[in-house]
Design an enzyme around this catalytic site. Structure first.
Site, short mmCIF file in Angstrom:
data_model
loop_
_atom_site.label_atom_id
_atom_site.label_comp_id
_atom_site.label_asym_id
_atom_site.label_seq_id
_atom_site.Cartn_x
_atom_site.Cartn_y
_atom_site.Cartn_z
N LYS A 1 0.84 -1.20 0.00
CA LYS A 1 0.00 0.00 0.00
C LYS A 1 0.88 1.25 0.00
CE LYS A 1 -3.88 -2.40 1.98
NZ LYS A 1 -4.51 -2.97 3.16
N GLN B 1 -5.21 -2.01 9.26
CA GLN B 1 -5.12 -3.35 8.65
C GLN B 1 -5.76 -4.39 9.56
OE1 GLN B 1 -3.89 -3.80 5.53
NE2 GLN B 1 -4.28 -5.98 5.58
N ASP C 1 -11.67 2.33 3.59
CA ASP C 1 -12.10 0.93 3.45
C ASP C 1 -13.61 0.83 3.25
OD1 ASP C 1 -10.06 -1.02 3.65
OD2 ASP C 1 -9.80 -0.62 5.79
#
Ligand code: GUN
Length: 284
Positions: free
Chosen positions: A53, A97, A120
């Site tokens: 990322k 995460q 997200d």
């Protein structure tokens, strides 16, 4: 034999578009989109994802802020970090995460992230917005799948779509996005009575269960579009999807490979969501 949908290529084109738009945003407003990624603990797979990322951010001209915390980090400490990032004007997107260590309540963490920075799209506010079709962000993996379907020139409208898997991250939002495009959607799960029969009905079949080669050729209709979200290891330790690619590909019209299908799209869509979050801040 199916045409392969090349996720690497489609992802590269999404990322290039984000890079150009980010450059434009910087020239017009001085804003450089910034993504904060939080990793708690040292799960090896998560470390690789977080590293990827960061690399993608730098390549797209976005700022990347990494917060690598030890596994013993308390929930309170994590929530305090998120609170600081929520207030930080240089941070437009926040991603924590998953999975988190067992002593941390995942829901509390997801709900602590400001919905405006929730790249997200896991926060209940964003989940609700997706449900009613009035959203700022789409969850990266299902959004990436839609992008792949579009890239193949496949129209969803009126098609029978079967989604195998009902996770909050993929299956549920995936079914909603297909529904938004007027697909007739069936969601299958571990209690589905006859999975093979449900799959055989599908014009578009999306497998997102995490079981190596669960979808076999006899479960796929001739000419179906097959999208494989799975990321598993087979008996020999080789990376494979939820679809028995070798035997399904000859029956499908389009199919995504693993690796090189849905995987690269997830990060590309994260870059796009970070850009969207920065534009929201700039009220563009
Ligand atoms: N872990 C596996 N996939 C994801 C994802 O899409 N977002 C986050 N935050 N964690 C993940």
């Amino acid at each position: 034999m199916a045409i392969l949908i090349n996720g690497k290529e489609v992802a590269a084109s999404v990322r290039e578009k984000v890079r150009l738009e980010a450059l434009d945003l910087k020239e017009k407003t001085g804003i450089v989109p910034g993504l904060a990624v939080i990793l708690v603990g040292d799960d090896p797979a998560s470390k690789i994802y977080v590293g990827n990322k960061k690399k993608a951010c730098l390549e797209a001209g976005l700022n990347s802020f990494e917060h690598i915390l030890p596994a013993e980090t308390s929930q309170q400490e994590l929530l305090e970090l998120i609170s600081r990032l929520n207030e930080d004007p240089a941070v437009h997107g926040i991603l924590c995460q998953l999975p988190l260590p067992k002593h941390i309540d995942e829901r509390a963490v997801i709900e602590a992230i400001s919905p405006r920075k929730d790249v997200d799209a896991f926060h209940p506010v964003n989940v609700g917005k997706i449900m009613i079709g009035n959203f700022d962000f789409l969850p990266c993996t299902p959004a990436g799948v839609m992008e792949l379907i579009h890239s193949a020139g496949v129209s969803v409208s009126g098609k029978k779509c079967t989604v195998v898997g009902r996770s909050n991250i993929v299956g549920k939002p995936m079914s909603m996005l297909l529904l938004h495009e007027n697909g007739t959607v069936t969601v299958c799960h571990s209690k589905t009575k006859d999975l093979a029969a449900e799959c055989r009905e599908a014009d578009i079949l999306v497998a997102a269960v995490g079981k190596a080669k669960l979808i076999t050729a006899d479960m796929v209709k001739e000419g179906a579009v097959v999208i494989d979200v799975g990321m598993n290891r087979d008996a020999n330790g080789k990376l494979c999807g939820d679809v028995d690619f070798e035997n399904v590909a000859p029956k499908a019209s389009y199919i995504t490979p693993v690796p090189g299908g849905v995987g690269p799209m997830t990060i590309a869509m994260l870059m796009r969501n970070t850009l969207t979050a920065a534009k929201l801040t700039a009220k563009l």
